[in-house]
Design a protein around this motif. Structure first.
Motif, short mmCIF file in Angstrom:
data_model
loop_
_atom_site.label_atom_id
_atom_site.label_comp_id
_atom_site.label_asym_id
_atom_site.label_seq_id
_atom_site.Cartn_x
_atom_site.Cartn_y
_atom_site.Cartn_z
N MET A 1 0.83 -1.21 0.00
CA MET A 1 0.00 0.00 0.00
C MET A 1 0.86 1.26 0.00
O MET A 1 0.57 2.22 -0.71
N CYS A 2 1.93 1.22 0.83
CA CYS A 2 2.78 2.40 0.97
C CYS A 2 3.47 2.76 -0.34
O CYS A 2 3.84 3.91 -0.56
N GLU A 3 3.64 1.77 -1.22
CA GLU A 3 4.32 2.04 -2.49
C GLU A 3 3.50 2.99 -3.37
O GLU A 3 4.04 3.58 -4.29
N SER A 4 2.20 3.09 -3.12
CA SER A 4 1.40 4.01 -3.93
C SER A 4 0.98 5.25 -3.15
O SER A 4 0.18 6.03 -3.62
N LEU A 5 1.53 5.43 -1.96
CA LEU A 5 1.19 6.62 -1.17
C LEU A 5 2.39 7.56 -1.11
O LEU A 5 3.53 7.11 -1.12
N SER A 6 2.11 8.85 -0.97
CA SER A 6 3.20 9.82 -0.92
C SER A 6 3.86 9.78 0.45
O SER A 6 3.36 9.16 1.38
N TYR A 7 4.98 10.48 0.55
CA TYR A 7 5.74 10.46 1.80
C TYR A 7 5.00 11.12 2.95
O TYR A 7 5.37 10.95 4.10
N ARG A 8 4.00 11.92 2.66
CA ARG A 8 3.18 12.44 3.75
C ARG A 8 2.07 11.46 4.11
O ARG A 8 1.69 11.32 5.26
N GLN A 9 1.54 10.80 3.09
CA GLN A 9 0.38 9.93 3.32
C GLN A 9 0.73 8.63 4.03
O GLN A 9 -0.05 8.13 4.83
N PHE A 10 1.88 8.05 3.71
CA PHE A 10 2.11 6.68 4.17
C PHE A 10 2.21 6.59 5.69
O PHE A 10 1.97 5.54 6.27
N ILE A 11 2.54 7.71 6.33
CA ILE A 11 2.69 7.69 7.78
C ILE A 11 1.36 7.33 8.47
O ILE A 11 1.35 6.64 9.48
N TYR A 12 0.26 7.75 7.85
CA TYR A 12 -1.04 7.48 8.49
C TYR A 12 -1.36 5.99 8.52
O TYR A 12 -2.06 5.53 9.41
N VAL A 13 -0.87 5.27 7.53
CA VAL A 13 -1.14 3.83 7.50
C VAL A 13 -0.42 3.13 8.65
O VAL A 13 -0.90 2.14 9.20
N THR A 14 0.75 3.67 9.02
CA THR A 14 1.57 2.97 10.01
C THR A 14 0.96 3.03 11.42
O THR A 14 1.35 2.27 12.29
N SER A 15 0.01 3.94 11.64
CA SER A 15 -0.69 3.94 12.93
C SER A 15 -1.47 2.66 13.12
O SER A 15 -1.77 2.26 14.24
#
Lengths: 151, 373
Positions: free
Chosen positions: B58-72
């Motif tokens: 999933m993170c491969e298609s998210l920007s460097y600001r967006q991917f942090i939210y997934v890690t929560s």
């Protein structure tokens, strides 16, 4: 940033390795067939003592795979990275799960998601996905119209 | 369908049972296939993936600001610290200097998270081994931390508060008062925790000598955090590779040498006092200034590889980003502490009774979304 002393130590213990420049840590490129004997030396050679494999992963570069091993010594705190280029059609790598036990799970994960075959692994089966799953999701050419949502 | 030949050597009279994936003591959807001889465990085989979402893909298609939210959503009890690790990795790639105020806020939030996580662990462990009351005590204190978090971050579990360059918004005006109230309250309660559970003979009998792992084996299995420190492995990233302001703070790395469940229990109990002391040191010393460094709207990491590591409540969390110079990561790998700690479960549990398995799992402090990702 790169520790020159460690670099000398590595070249003394393991004369045939190639160093890769750039990056945060000393990076060593190795050939897949030599990994088993080199891993043994990285782990046990005095002065190196890399006893902690803290990260094991793989990168799909479309033309080839790169296996990445992050090693640390809990005795002297030094860290290094080992990389190996694998063929894309039939990727195979020696398992190091008897040297670092943590590799057993990590290698199963990489097998599951990338399809890298680890030779002499004690129990190489899919870890996260079901046994009948088709394909390897973390490969760049993986397509799944049902489960994948593209942005 | 299981291939029974794969589940270790079985003899006549051995019993193979499933624990989970829907079992309260596995704290999530963990599935264990246990081979028993009478009540003695011969083999434990974890089956993972019930909550696998392929966050790395999933993170491969998210920007460097967006991917942090997934890690929560990985280690939901340490979501601040997960976010922090990811933000640090992006900052490393972009060479952003975080303002002093943001650093202090980050450390404060990390330590409060660690406290909340250990409190939940303490309550849940006591419940696993048969004491129901401590769970309510632990949740009473955890509730205070959650309310503090909610006031500042707007969320109680998936905070998404750390962003590349600092923190998302400034602290709420009530933050300092709330934390001070919590410190006073928790100082008396942590002694109560010890009175209630630590000194209890029944509890100690369930813990002492159970689930032993030696120092060498803990290192070999890749254990980190309190699990490894219970066996005397120095592995606290806050001490070994200090980040933010940890090198200027006064705290101890807790080490125990017992290697059993009780040692791991004591490590976490003593760690709570250390975290409390860190919060106390910082709460009156939050510097004024910006809470976020100025960053571009669209972040682009230079071509290369970046690795950041951070100490979560469970151990070493690593973020490995491979960048091709674009706005999204080419490959991202999360080294989750629970995954490696779980791999030692079979080694710890073999030879013990089935009832001890629950105690061993409890002291490993497993969070399943963190393992499955």
């Amino acid at each position: 940033m790169v520790d020159e002393v460690l670099k000398i130590k590595i070249s003394e213990s393991v004369p045939s390795v190639l160093f890769e420049e750039g990056g945060e840590w000393i990076t060593v490129m190795i050939e897949p067939p030599s990994w088993l004997s080199l891993a043994d030396r990285f782990r046990f050679a005095p002065g190196l003592d890399f006893d902690f494999l803290f990260c094991l992963t793989c990168i799909d570069w479309k033309s080839h795979f790169t296996m990445v091993y992050h090693l640390r010594s809990t005795l002297n705190g030094q860290e290094m990275v080992v990389k190996s280029k694998l063929d894309h059609t039939a990727p195979e790598m020696e398992s190091v799960s008897h040297i670092w036990r943590t590799a057993e799970f990590h290698e199963r994960e990489v097998y599951d998601l990338f399809g890298i075959k680890f030779l002499h692994h004690p129990d190489l089966r899919r870890l996260l996905l079901t046994d009948d799953w088709k394909g390897y999701p973390l490969r760049k050419d993986y397509e799944d119209p049902v489960n994948m949502i593209k942005l | 369908m299981y291939n029974f030949e794969e589940i270790g050597t079985t003899e006549l009279g051995d019993l193979i049972i499933n624990i989970g994936p829907q079992h309260p003591s596995t704290h999530g959807v963990l599935h264990l296939i246990v081979t028993l001889n009478g009540e003695t465990i011969k083999n434990v085989e974890p089956h993972l993936g019930y909550i696998h979402r392929s966050i790395e893909k999933m993170c491969e298609s998210l920007s460097y600001r967006q991917f942090i939210y997934v890690t929560s959503r990985m280690d939901y009890l340490s979501s601040h610290i997960n976010n922090h690790g990811c933000a640090m990795c992006v900052e490393k790639g972009l060479q952003i200097e975080v303002p002093p105020r943001a650093k202090v806020i980050r450390v404060l939030m990390d330590e409060l998270t660690r406290l909340a996580s250990h409190q939940l662990w303490w309550g849940a462990l006591a419940m696993d081994v048969g004491a129901l009351t401590p769970f309510f005590h632990a949740f009473r204190e955890r509730e205070m931390i959650n309310s503090i978090m909610e006031e500042t971050c707007g969320a109680r579990l998936t905070m998404n508060y750390m962003v590349p360059g600092g923190v998302m918004i400034d602290l709420h005006p009530n933050f300092q008062r709330g934390v001070k109230e919590f410190i006073i309250h928790f100082k008396s309660k942590i002694d109560e925790y010890d009175d209630l559970v630590t000194g209890n003979v029944i509890f100690q009998n369930r813990m002492k000598g159970i689930g032993f792992i030696s120092k060498e084996e803990a290192i070999s299995y890749g254990c980190t955090g309190p699990t490894a420190r219970g066996s005397g492995v120095r592995c606290d990233i806050r001490k070994l590779y200090p980040y933010e302001i940890y090198d200027r703070l006064q705290f101890e790395e807790i080490l125990e040498t017992g290697g059993d469940c009780f040692a791991r229990y004591i490590v976490r109990m003593r760690e709570m006092r250390q975290s409390l002391s860190i919060v106390e040191q910082l709460i009156d010393n939050i510097p004024e200034g910006d809470f976020q460094a100025k960053t571009k709207a669209v972040l682009k990491l230079p071509k290369g590889e970046f690795y950041a590591k951070i100490e979560t409540a469970r151990g070493e969390f690593g973020v490995y980003i491979v960048s091709e110079g674009g706005t999204t990561p080419y490959r991202i790998k999360f080294r989750s502490p629970g995954f490696s700690n779980l791999s030692a479960l079979n080694h710890m549990a073999r030879g013990h009774k089935i009832g001890d398995l629950v105690a061993i799992m409890g002291t490993l402090d497993l969070v399943i979304p963190d393992i499955d990702r």
